[in-house]
Design an enzyme around this catalytic site. Structure first.
Site, PDB file in Angstrom:
ATOM      1  CG  MET A 267     -11.655  -2.811   4.756  1.00 36.97           C
ATOM      2  SD  MET A 267      -9.922  -2.371   4.077  1.00 36.97           S
ATOM      3  CE  MET A 267      -9.166  -1.565   4.994  1.00 36.97           C
TER       4      MET A 267
ATOM      5  CG  MET B 133     -11.556   3.685   1.681  1.00 32.55           C
ATOM      6  SD  MET B 133      -9.611   3.015   2.474  1.00 32.55           S
ATOM      7  CE  MET B 133      -8.575   3.949   1.327  1.00 32.55           C
TER       8      MET B 133
ATOM      9  CG  HIS C 180      -9.239   0.166  -0.484  1.00 35.75           C
ATOM     10  ND1 HIS C 180      -8.781   0.209   0.433  1.00 35.75           N
ATOM     11  CD2 HIS C 180     -10.116   0.044  -0.781  1.00 35.75           C
ATOM     12  CE1 HIS C 180      -9.372   0.099   1.669  1.00 35.75           C
ATOM     13  NE2 HIS C 180     -10.328   0.187   0.482  1.00 35.75           N
TER      14      HIS C 180
ATOM     15  CB  SER D 109      -0.965   0.080   1.140  1.00 34.07           C
ATOM     16  OG  SER D 109      -1.445   1.440   1.356  1.00 34.07           O
TER      17      SER D 109
ATOM     18  CG  ASP E 232      -5.335   2.891   0.564  1.00 39.06           C
ATOM     19  OD1 ASP E 232      -6.285   1.590   0.484  1.00 39.06           O
ATOM     20  OD2 ASP E 232      -4.096   2.354   1.173  1.00 39.06           O
TER      21      ASP E 232
ATOM     22  CG  ASP F 113      -6.183  -2.922   3.054  1.00 37.69           C
ATOM     23  OD1 ASP F 113      -5.370  -2.220   3.740  1.00 37.69           O
ATOM     24  OD2 ASP F 113      -7.001  -2.128   2.605  1.00 37.69           O
TER      25      ASP F 113
ATOM     26  CG  HIS G 130      -3.559  -1.633  -1.318  1.00 35.82           C
ATOM     27  ND1 HIS G 130      -4.563  -2.406  -2.122  1.00 35.82           N
ATOM     28  CD2 HIS G 130      -3.874  -0.167  -0.949  1.00 35.82           C
ATOM     29  CE1 HIS G 130      -5.924  -1.716  -1.234  1.00 35.82           C
ATOM     30  NE2 HIS G 130      -5.246  -0.886  -0.610  1.00 35.82           N
TER      31      HIS G 130
ATOM     32  CG  MET H 233      -8.682   6.935   2.419  1.00 38.05           C
ATOM     33  SD  MET H 233      -7.729   7.470   3.868  1.00 38.05           S
ATOM     34  CE  MET H 233      -6.649   5.924   4.385  1.00 38.05           C
TER      35      MET H 233
END
Ligand code: DX5
Ligand code: ZN
Length: 236
Positions: A140, A69, A67, A9, A36, A174, A34, A38
């Site tokens: 998660m 979020m 990913h 990540s 992330d 994750d 990966h 957000m």
């Protein structure tokens, strides 16, 4: 059986030297990258958007496992696909905001892989209507929002619950994945392992990725491992 994949990540990377960080973990033997994303709304943290994903795509050779979020994946999915996402995952907890099945089908119609993620307190039962529209489920093992949290063993049964539902795709975990936790995750049936702190924080990233991979493969072989298991459950 799906292959073991190690997905560092980039949340734990040094963003002042992002190209070097991407190339470092690729040279160290990772399988996916990966990313992330957000939005400061779905989770109480902000990271980056499609512009940075596109920049990473320019210097990466491994697949981008993105990913989301974010509260409104419908609004932004195409931008992240255009930016170079190979696999696009969003959270089932946003279900009230739109048609989950339609978005999964849309991602696939663009030739990319579609994933759904569940927070630790969300039952995988909520994924049942979508199992045939999914390439990957991201479980998660911490509450989404921040790296460096402690792995929650309570989520492990979700892997077999998904299989019992007939889900045949890849299962990713994750949060808090490290040498002390990856064997339990692998023994439960996980095949994709997202690791931020454990990989980017390692002095020797080649050795760390090899160690994680070996622990996962041994655990999947039936737990005949002679290393690592004694410390399973810790976040170290
Ligand atoms: C948390 C992110 C994770 C996280 C993993 O919301 O989805 O990918 O960065 O970081 P570690 O491995 O440090 O728990
Ligand atoms: Zn993530």
């Amino acid at each position: 059986m799906h292959p073991v994949r190690i997905a560092p990540s980039l949340l734990a990377a040094d963003f002042t030297t992002l190209r070097d960080e991407v190339q470092s973990v690729e040279r160290a033997g990772c399988d996916w990258l990966h990313l992330d994303v957000m939005d400061g709304h779905f989770v109480p943290n902000l990271t980056f958007g499609p512009f940075i994903v596109a920049a990473i795509k320019k210097c990466a050779s491994k697949p981008l496992d993105v990913h989301l979020m974010i509260s409104d994946p419908w609004q932004y999915a195409d931008a992240f696909l255009d930016a170079g996402s190979d696999l696009l995952t969003f959270h089932i907890e946003v279900e009230d905001g739109g048609d989950v099945g339609a978005l999964l089908k849309h991602i696939r119609s663009r030739g990319k892989q579609a994933g759904l993620s569940v927070q630790p307190d969300t039952p995988v039962e909520r994924l049942r209507p979508f199992v045939n529209d999914l390439d990957l489920v991201l479980i998660m093992s911490v509450f989404a929002g921040f790296g460096g949290q402690k792995f929650m063993t309570s989520v492990l049964p979700k892997v077999q619950e998904l299989r019992a539902m007939g889900f045949a795709g890849e299962i990713s975990m994750d949060g808090g994945i490290a040498a002390g936790t990856i064997a339990d995750s692998a023994a439960a049936g996980t095949n994709v392992f997202v690791a931020g702190t454990a990989v980017f924080g390692a002095d020797d990233r080649v050795a760390r990725i090899a160690e994680l991979r070996q622990l996962a493969m041994r655990a999947r072989d039936g737990g005949r491992a002679d290393t690592g298991r004694a410390s399973s459950g810790s976040a170290s």
